[in-house]
Design a protein around this motif. Structure first.
Motif, short mmCIF file in Angstrom:
data_model
loop_
_atom_site.label_atom_id
_atom_site.label_comp_id
_atom_site.label_asym_id
_atom_site.label_seq_id
_atom_site.Cartn_x
_atom_site.Cartn_y
_atom_site.Cartn_z
N TYR A 132 1.39 -1.35 -0.27
CA TYR A 132 -0.48 0.06 0.07
C TYR A 132 0.83 0.89 0.00
O TYR A 132 1.76 1.43 0.32
CB TYR A 132 -1.00 -0.31 0.86
CG TYR A 132 -1.93 -1.34 1.58
CD1 TYR A 132 -3.43 -1.04 0.44
CD2 TYR A 132 -1.27 -2.22 2.28
CE1 TYR A 132 -3.77 -2.49 0.93
CE2 TYR A 132 -2.71 -3.88 2.30
CZ TYR A 132 -3.30 -3.60 1.53
OH TYR A 132 -3.96 -4.33 1.70
N LEU A 133 -0.22 2.13 -0.30
CA LEU A 133 0.35 3.62 -0.11
C LEU A 133 0.02 4.73 0.71
O LEU A 133 -1.53 4.92 -0.34
CB LEU A 133 1.32 4.26 -1.73
CG LEU A 133 2.08 3.59 -2.82
CD1 LEU A 133 1.53 4.08 -4.14
CD2 LEU A 133 3.79 4.25 -2.49
N LEU A 134 0.20 5.45 1.04
CA LEU A 134 -0.86 6.44 1.95
C LEU A 134 -0.49 7.61 1.58
O LEU A 134 1.32 7.90 1.80
CB LEU A 134 -0.13 5.62 3.41
CG LEU A 134 -1.09 6.51 4.49
CD1 LEU A 134 -2.53 6.80 4.20
CD2 LEU A 134 -0.86 6.32 5.87
N ALA A 135 -1.30 8.24 1.21
CA ALA A 135 -0.93 9.85 0.94
C ALA A 135 -2.06 10.62 2.09
O ALA A 135 -3.52 9.97 2.28
CB ALA A 135 -1.56 9.77 -0.14
N GLY A 184 -2.00 12.35 -6.60
CA GLY A 184 -0.70 12.57 -6.89
C GLY A 184 0.70 12.25 -6.05
O GLY A 184 1.58 11.87 -6.31
N ALA A 185 0.26 12.21 -5.07
CA ALA A 185 1.51 12.06 -3.70
C ALA A 185 1.19 10.98 -3.51
O ALA A 185 2.56 10.25 -3.61
CB ALA A 185 -0.02 12.45 -2.21
N ALA A 186 0.13 9.88 -3.99
CA ALA A 186 1.13 8.32 -3.24
C ALA A 186 1.86 8.00 -5.14
O ALA A 186 2.26 7.37 -4.57
CB ALA A 186 -1.04 7.53 -4.11
N VAL A 187 1.58 8.95 -5.86
CA VAL A 187 2.10 7.91 -7.01
C VAL A 187 3.70 8.52 -7.30
O VAL A 187 4.20 8.01 -7.06
CB VAL A 187 1.58 8.35 -8.39
CG1 VAL A 187 2.16 8.56 -9.01
CG2 VAL A 187 0.40 7.91 -8.80
N THR A 188 3.67 9.67 -6.26
CA THR A 188 5.47 10.37 -6.28
C THR A 188 5.63 9.64 -4.97
O THR A 188 7.05 9.59 -4.84
CB THR A 188 4.60 11.91 -5.21
OG1 THR A 188 4.36 12.28 -6.76
CG2 THR A 188 5.92 12.51 -5.01
N GLY A 189 4.87 9.07 -4.16
CA GLY A 189 5.01 8.08 -2.98
C GLY A 189 5.79 7.26 -3.48
O GLY A 189 6.98 6.31 -3.43
N GLY A 190 5.08 6.07 -4.49
CA GLY A 190 5.67 5.34 -5.10
C GLY A 190 6.94 5.06 -6.42
O GLY A 190 8.01 4.11 -5.85
N VAL A 191 6.89 6.68 -6.61
CA VAL A 191 8.02 6.75 -7.12
C VAL A 191 9.35 6.72 -6.74
O VAL A 191 10.42 6.46 -6.77
CB VAL A 191 7.66 7.74 -8.22
CG1 VAL A 191 8.64 8.01 -9.48
CG2 VAL A 191 7.03 7.77 -9.29
#
Length: 505
Positions: A4-7, A443-450
């Motif tokens: 999971y990604l938490l934003a 957008g924040a979640a994708v930034t975290g994933g990258v």
């Protein structure tokens, strides 16, 4: 086993925590509201500990049904252009002066005496305005000298939460743009701006890319949030720029529009767009090497909401009885009026205006009312007025990019009637994605994933969003709006002196 990604999206009215799988599925979200203190006419502050309470509460709620060790990153989207003064221990010295605060008018005038508007614009990408962090920090220096003296760093909302989680003082380039102290051309703190304003450059946090992994969640913050100690914390970015990523605006020339209470049009470019009239401004993009030129108007959905509350009481009552949205009934009425609202023009300046007018004294108006006008013409003119105003911003950007379509997000994108008006006014295809109100957190979640390497690059956003519908422009309507556009512009300019007089009453 899912990862999971938490934003966290730290907005003006509250924090929204959203959990996504690394496959791009939205799992759940939680909102925690907090207060905003409006006082002294145009002063606006928030208690930073409320942000932290919101993050702790929503995180615990989000983690209830999953293994906290499966969260691979925490990242942020946050309100921009604030000024939170903290000491060396990260303890706030006063409430945060947030983006909406306009108290620093004298400080803005002080800066204008030191540097030309044009030069400032070319360095920072923005106008001189009380809205930005620089002017607010100068206000603290001039009016609360002891607090200024004891300030170790100034932070924005997400930067403060990052400190609480990791113990590090950082900001990203997108939020740094909103301070108006960043040189947009070098992505470094501007020594010239620091020198001419006399601020202490040491009070500025370290600059990092939005994808930078600041550190791991500390033992203490793990205890308070429920996250696993050591969970990677990624910088993220300012809310408006995170929305660009979350809407899929990630390539050269792509454009999107957010339509909420306020509204903006932005695009992705490799170089800043410097408008000769300074009607638009520029952010450093979340994606390294790109810029997000933008223009934001004050009262878009706000105009529609005013229309609903003050003019459409009958429709609102009917909607309550039927258990549907009042906007659904209003849209049905609007559809009965032709493009151009039978010659009625609405100026959407209920809260003054930022882009494209930059006039705090501007006021709303209906112009051209005739006896034969119907109620549906009045309703339609409001939505048209917002679109016509945004079109001025779009026309600036069309000089620099070949824009053929626009992604539209936010609550205002729900209505098909308004999306069709936008398509006709802009003479562009309007794309409605599956998620309209999740773009900032996405957008924040994708930034975290990258940032943590789960995703190779930002192209992965295409796994998250899908286009659900497309509005094609109707040629005859577009032709009509092209005729109306210069009249709309003339209406505003004809009233400029009237607005000055009204402001004195």
């Amino acid at each position: 086993m899912a990862k999971y990604l938490l934003a966290h999206d730290l907005g003006t009215s509250g924090n929204k925590a959203t959990l996504y799988t690394t496959d791009g599925d939205l799992v759940k979200s939680k909102v925690y509201s907090y207060d905003t203190n409006y006082f002294n006419n145009n002063w606006v502050e928030q208690e930073p500990e409320d942000w932290w309470s919101a993050v702790c509460s929503t995180t615990k709620e989000i983690l209830k049904d999953i293994d906290k060790n499966d969260v691979v990153a925490v990242s942020f989207s946050g309100q921009m252009m604030g000024c939170l003064c903290v000491d060396k221990n990260g303890v706030p010295l006063r409430k945060s002066i947030i983006w909406a605060d306009q108290r620093a008018a004298k400080e803005a005038d002080f800066i204008r005496d030191k540097i030309s508007e044009d030069k400032f614009y070319k360095i920072t990408g923005h106008r001189i305005s009380p809205s930005y962090s620089l002017e607010k920090l100068l206000w603290v220096k001039n009016n609360e000298p002891e607090i200024y003296r004891n300030t170790y760093k100034i932070l924005n909302s997400k930067d403060y939460i990052i400190f609480k989680l990791t113990g590090e003082f950082v900001t990203d380039y997108s939020d740094a743009t909103g301070t108006c102290i960043l040189d947009l051309n070098t992505l470094k703190w501007s020594e010239e701006i620091i020198s001419i304003t006399g601020i202490d450059g040491d009070k500025l946090p370290a600059l990092k890319e939005s994808t930078y992994v600041v550190g791991g969640v500390t033992e203490e913050s793990a205890r308070q949030t429920g996250l696993a100690a050591g969970t990677p914390v990624v910088c993220g970015g300012g809310d408006g720029v995170c929305a660009a990523v979350g809407s899929g605006c990630i390539k050269e020339g792509t454009a999107f529009s957010y339509v909420g209470s306020s509204s903006w049009i932005a695009l992705t470019t490799q170089k800043p767009v410097y408008d000769d009239q300074m009607r638009t401004f520029n952010w450093a993009h979340i994606i390294p090497g790109y810029v997000a030129p933008c223009g934001t108007m004050q009262s878009a959905g706000g105009s529609y909401n005013w229309l609903k509350n003050e003019i459409c009481k009958i429709e609102t009552k009917e909607a309550q009885e039927k258990g549907i949205s009042p906007y659904q009934i209003i849209d049905e009425e609007i559809a009965k009026s032709p493009a151009g609202a039978n010659g009625l023009i609405y100026l959407p300046y209920l809260l003054g205006e930022r882009s494209p007018r930059w006039n705090p004294n501007a006021r709303g108006a209906f112009i051209g009312l005739k006896m034969e006008h119907k109620r549906n013409d009045i309703l339609r003119s409001v939505l048209e007025g917002v679109a016509l105003n945004l079109n001025i911003i779009l026309e600036v950007f069309k000089q620099y990019a070949d824009i053929k379509e626009m992604i539209v997000i936010g609550g205002g994108a729900k209505g098909k009637v308004w999306r069709q008006i936008m398509a006709d006014v802009y003479n562009l295809k309007i794309l409605k994605p599956n998620y309209l109100e999740e773009a900032t957190s996405m957008g924040a979640a994708v930034t975290g994933g990258v940032g943590v390497g789960v995703f190779k690059d930002f192209e992965v956003i295409n796994k998250f969003i899908k286009v659900e519908s497309v509005q094609e422009p109707i040629e005859s309507n577009s032709k009509k709006y092209k005729e109306i556009m210069p009249i709309f512009d003339e209406c505003y300019h004809s009233l400029e002196k009237v607005y000055e007089s009204l402001a004195k009453l």
